[in-house]
Enzyme design. Structure first.
Site, PDB file in Angstrom:
ATOM      1  N   ASP A   1      -5.400   2.526 -21.601  1.00  0.00           N
ATOM      2  CA  ASP A   1      -5.196   3.924 -21.976  1.00  0.00           C
ATOM      3  C   ASP A   1      -6.067   4.198 -23.201  1.00  0.00           C
ATOM      4  O   ASP A   1      -5.894   3.572 -24.247  1.00  0.00           O
ATOM      5  CB  ASP A   1      -3.718   4.148 -22.312  1.00  0.00           C
ATOM      6  CG  ASP A   1      -3.300   5.593 -22.107  1.00  0.00           C
ATOM      7  OD1 ASP A   1      -4.113   6.483 -22.386  1.00  0.00           O
ATOM      8  OD2 ASP A   1      -2.156   5.823 -21.688  1.00  0.00           O
TER       9      ASP A   1
ATOM     10  N   ASP B   1      -6.809   9.818 -22.097  1.00  0.00           N
ATOM     11  CA  ASP B   1      -5.754  10.697 -22.598  1.00  0.00           C
ATOM     12  C   ASP B   1      -6.315  12.081 -22.920  1.00  0.00           C
ATOM     13  O   ASP B   1      -7.367  12.192 -23.562  1.00  0.00           O
ATOM     14  CB  ASP B   1      -5.153  10.049 -23.858  1.00  0.00           C
ATOM     15  CG  ASP B   1      -3.985  10.802 -24.420  1.00  0.00           C
ATOM     16  OD1 ASP B   1      -2.934  10.840 -23.762  1.00  0.00           O
ATOM     17  OD2 ASP B   1      -4.125  11.359 -25.530  1.00  0.00           O
TER      18      ASP B   1
ATOM     19  N   GLU C   1      -6.490  12.525 -17.832  1.00  0.00           N
ATOM     20  CA  GLU C   1      -5.298  13.363 -17.961  1.00  0.00           C
ATOM     21  C   GLU C   1      -5.776  14.781 -18.255  1.00  0.00           C
ATOM     22  O   GLU C   1      -6.313  15.041 -19.335  1.00  0.00           O
ATOM     23  CB  GLU C   1      -4.398  12.864 -19.096  1.00  0.00           C
ATOM     24  CG  GLU C   1      -3.143  13.709 -19.260  1.00  0.00           C
ATOM     25  CD  GLU C   1      -2.403  13.435 -20.564  1.00  0.00           C
ATOM     26  OE1 GLU C   1      -1.191  13.721 -20.622  1.00  0.00           O
ATOM     27  OE2 GLU C   1      -3.026  12.959 -21.530  1.00  0.00           O
TER      28      GLU C   1
ATOM     29  N   HIS D   1       5.015   8.371 -18.756  1.00  0.00           N
ATOM     30  CA  HIS D   1       5.663   8.140 -20.053  1.00  0.00           C
ATOM     31  C   HIS D   1       5.942   9.426 -20.816  1.00  0.00           C
ATOM     32  O   HIS D   1       6.703   9.408 -21.793  1.00  0.00           O
ATOM     33  CB  HIS D   1       4.782   7.226 -20.904  1.00  0.00           C
ATOM     34  CG  HIS D   1       3.458   7.859 -21.253  1.00  0.00           C
ATOM     35  ND1 HIS D   1       2.484   8.102 -20.306  1.00  0.00           N
ATOM     36  CD2 HIS D   1       2.965   8.318 -22.422  1.00  0.00           C
ATOM     37  CE1 HIS D   1       1.452   8.679 -20.895  1.00  0.00           C
ATOM     38  NE2 HIS D   1       1.716   8.826 -22.177  1.00  0.00           N
TER      39      HIS D   1
END
Length: 539
Positions: free
Chosen positions: A98, A201, A243, A316
């Site tokens: 990530d 991200d 994302e 998450h």
């Protein structure tokens, strides 16, 4: 379209601090993940998406990185990380890290240098602006995603720095060539360690132009991604998933069509955003609307073309899938299986969030002090100060707070759910004695084995991966029905996504491949609450 191995693969997301604790400190770690690789191998997944394990003050549980090339001590060491990569590879499992590109921690050396003086070489690594004549932030001053202003005054230099999230997460200035070069170096270093790629991200925010008032999907985004791909991803055939909360089918095609050289695939969030209140967002959630969902699904499946997306229900940052889209009460098991069947029968790489494969549910902690998430806590205190009723605030947190997904993985009915020998960093869900991996492994018809079957099926039945998509009954309030066609093969997916029986009539025959209510002989007939079946319609 050009076929890639990861089109038919399944990704399993791990939130490290809540997955498995190996040293008894109450927090999950990398050695704990290594100890569970055989379980993931049994499940059949091909890729692990690992949430951040980098050095961090943990203001946002690791999404505030202070050193991209070091491991946070609470998670282990770089040697542990290398051991994880090696152990996963030995089992045929790839790892994607990530990567937070939009911002760093305010404790990162770059920011420490940047705030030290206006003349420092790192000053323009971040976004600084002078106060206006009244000493206030710049005119473009939207609310931060975590509450409050997106500008924070730095007393030392007398200027404001920009942050879309917490004040401890200053945004990088991606228009600066040195920022791009520094990040490219970090990306390539990690790829050289043997990982397969990255989940990026909030990547749609790096192309922002704040002076023009543009944050998401800004004018510089595609060029930045193309440069990153040329310098890093393409030479090492890395997998990338962005994302992208702002994604539409049109922008998704720009980002993921192979000939454009940007990303492998992306997460789009229309099915999540339809649950949000127009004014108060997720904190005053709307009920799931199946007809609206079908409209979104059809548009994405038919318009993505030769681009590619990720298929997911939760992660998450989101509440538990079965609590949001299914039924966490009497129909928890069939609804969890139904959601899995929908996910695995659609175009796009499936992503499972840890615990989804056993039907873990949302949690309701008794006191706000039991919550750990910075977004949740900021929201609570902000709304209390504005006069919101305690009950209204907590209802929103119960429904959509991020800690719903962050309670420890429920491995067994033993103390601390088999997650740790000590008190976990966040409370357990009270239902861990009934819902856990140990129980699922001894039940032949468990949710876990349904996932295992679907993971294996997708590897061997190309119609689910590459078939054309056709929606049936778009206006039915209970049934989600669609076909996939590829050459001479066809699959039919029939799901009653409600707690009441539903009738379905179909002029044709098929053989059940996967179902959640035993073996169904006929396509037509009554479907039980949350009954789901994938049929092979043959040649």
């Amino acid at each position: 379209m050009s076929q890639q191995w990861w089109h038919s693969a399944t990704v399993y997301q791990i939130y490290p601090r809540s997955f498995q604790d190996s040293n008894g400190d109450g927090m999950g770690d990398i050695p704990g993940i290594i100890s569970r690789l055989d379980y993931l191998c049994k499940l059949g997944i091909s890729i692990i998406w690992l949430c951040p394990v980098y050095a961090s003050p943990m203001a946002d549980n690791g999404y505030d990185i202070s050193d991209y090339c070091a491991i946070a001590p609470e998670f282990g060491s770089m040697e542990d990380m290398q051991a994880l990569i090696k152990a996963a590879k030995a089992r045929g499992i790839h790892i994607i890290m990530d990567l937070v590109l939009n911002h760093t921690s305010d404790q990162h050396e770059w920011f420490q240098q940047s705030r030290s003086s206006k003349q420092n070489p790192y000053r323009d690594f971040y976004i600084w602006r002078q106060p206006d004549e009244q000493g206030q932030p710049p005119q473009f001053n939207p609310t931060s995603y975590f509450g409050g202003s997106m500008w924070t005054l730095d007393e030392q230099t007398g200027e404001y720095y920009f942050h879309q999230f917490a004040s401890a997460q200053p945004d990088l200035n991606w228009r600066h060539p040195d920022v791009q070069q520094a990040m490219h170096k970090i990306i390539n270093w990690w790829l050289q360690q043997g990982i397969a790629g990255f989940r990026l991200d909030v990547v749609d925010l790096i192309g922002k132009d704040i002076d023009a008032g543009i944050l998401a999907n800004g004018p510089h985004l595609h060029k930045l991604l193309q440069n990153m791909n040329q310098q890093c991803f393409a030479p090492q055939q890395a997998i990338t998933v962005g994302e992208v909360w702002s994604a539409t089918p049109e922008t998704a095609k720009l980002m993921t069509r192979p000939e454009r050289g940007e990303l492998s695939m992306l997460f789009q969030f229309e099915h999540i955003l339809q649950l949000h209140h127009p004014e108060h967002g997720k904190w005053r959630a709307r009920p799931f609307n199946l007809i609206a969902f079908k409209q979104q699904l059809e548009r994405w499946q038919q318009q993505i073309g030769n681009g590619w997306i990720a298929q997911f229900w939760g992660n998450h940052d989101l509440p538990r899938a079965v609590s949001t889209f299914g039924h966490e009460g009497d129909y928890r098991e069939p609804s969890a299986k139904a959601l899995a069947m929908i996910q695995f029968a659609l175009k796009g790489t499936p992503y499972i969030y840890q615990g989804e494969e056993i039907g873990m549910t949302n949690v309701q902690f008794e006191h706000i002090d039991d919550y750990r998430d910075i977004e949740t806590l900021n929201h609570y205190h902000e709304k209390r100060s504005q006069g919101w009723a305690e009950e209204d605030i907590m209802t929103g947190i119960f429904r959509h707070g991020r800690d719903n997904a962050r309670t420890p993985m429920q491995w067994s009915a033993s103390a601390h759910a088999g997650f740790s020998k000590a008190e976990p960093w966040i409370g357990l869900n009270d239902n861990f004695q009934q819902i856990n991996v140990g129980q699922a492994l001894v039940e032949p018809d468990s949710i876990l084995y349904c996932y295992q079957q679907l993971i294996a099926l997708r590897k061997t039945w190309p119609v689910l991966v590459y078939g054309e998509f056709f929606m049936l009954l778009p206006d039915d309030p209970q049934l989600l029905v669609f076909k996939r066609h590829l050459a001479e093969e066809a699959a039919l997916v029939v799901v009653n996504l409600s707690a009441e029986p539903a009738a379905f009539s179909y002029n044709g025959h098929g053989e059940q491949v996967v179902g959640n209510y035993g073996n169904r002989q006929q396509i037509s007939g009554h479907y039980q609450p949350y009954e789901a079946v994938i049929f092979d319609l043959g040649d």
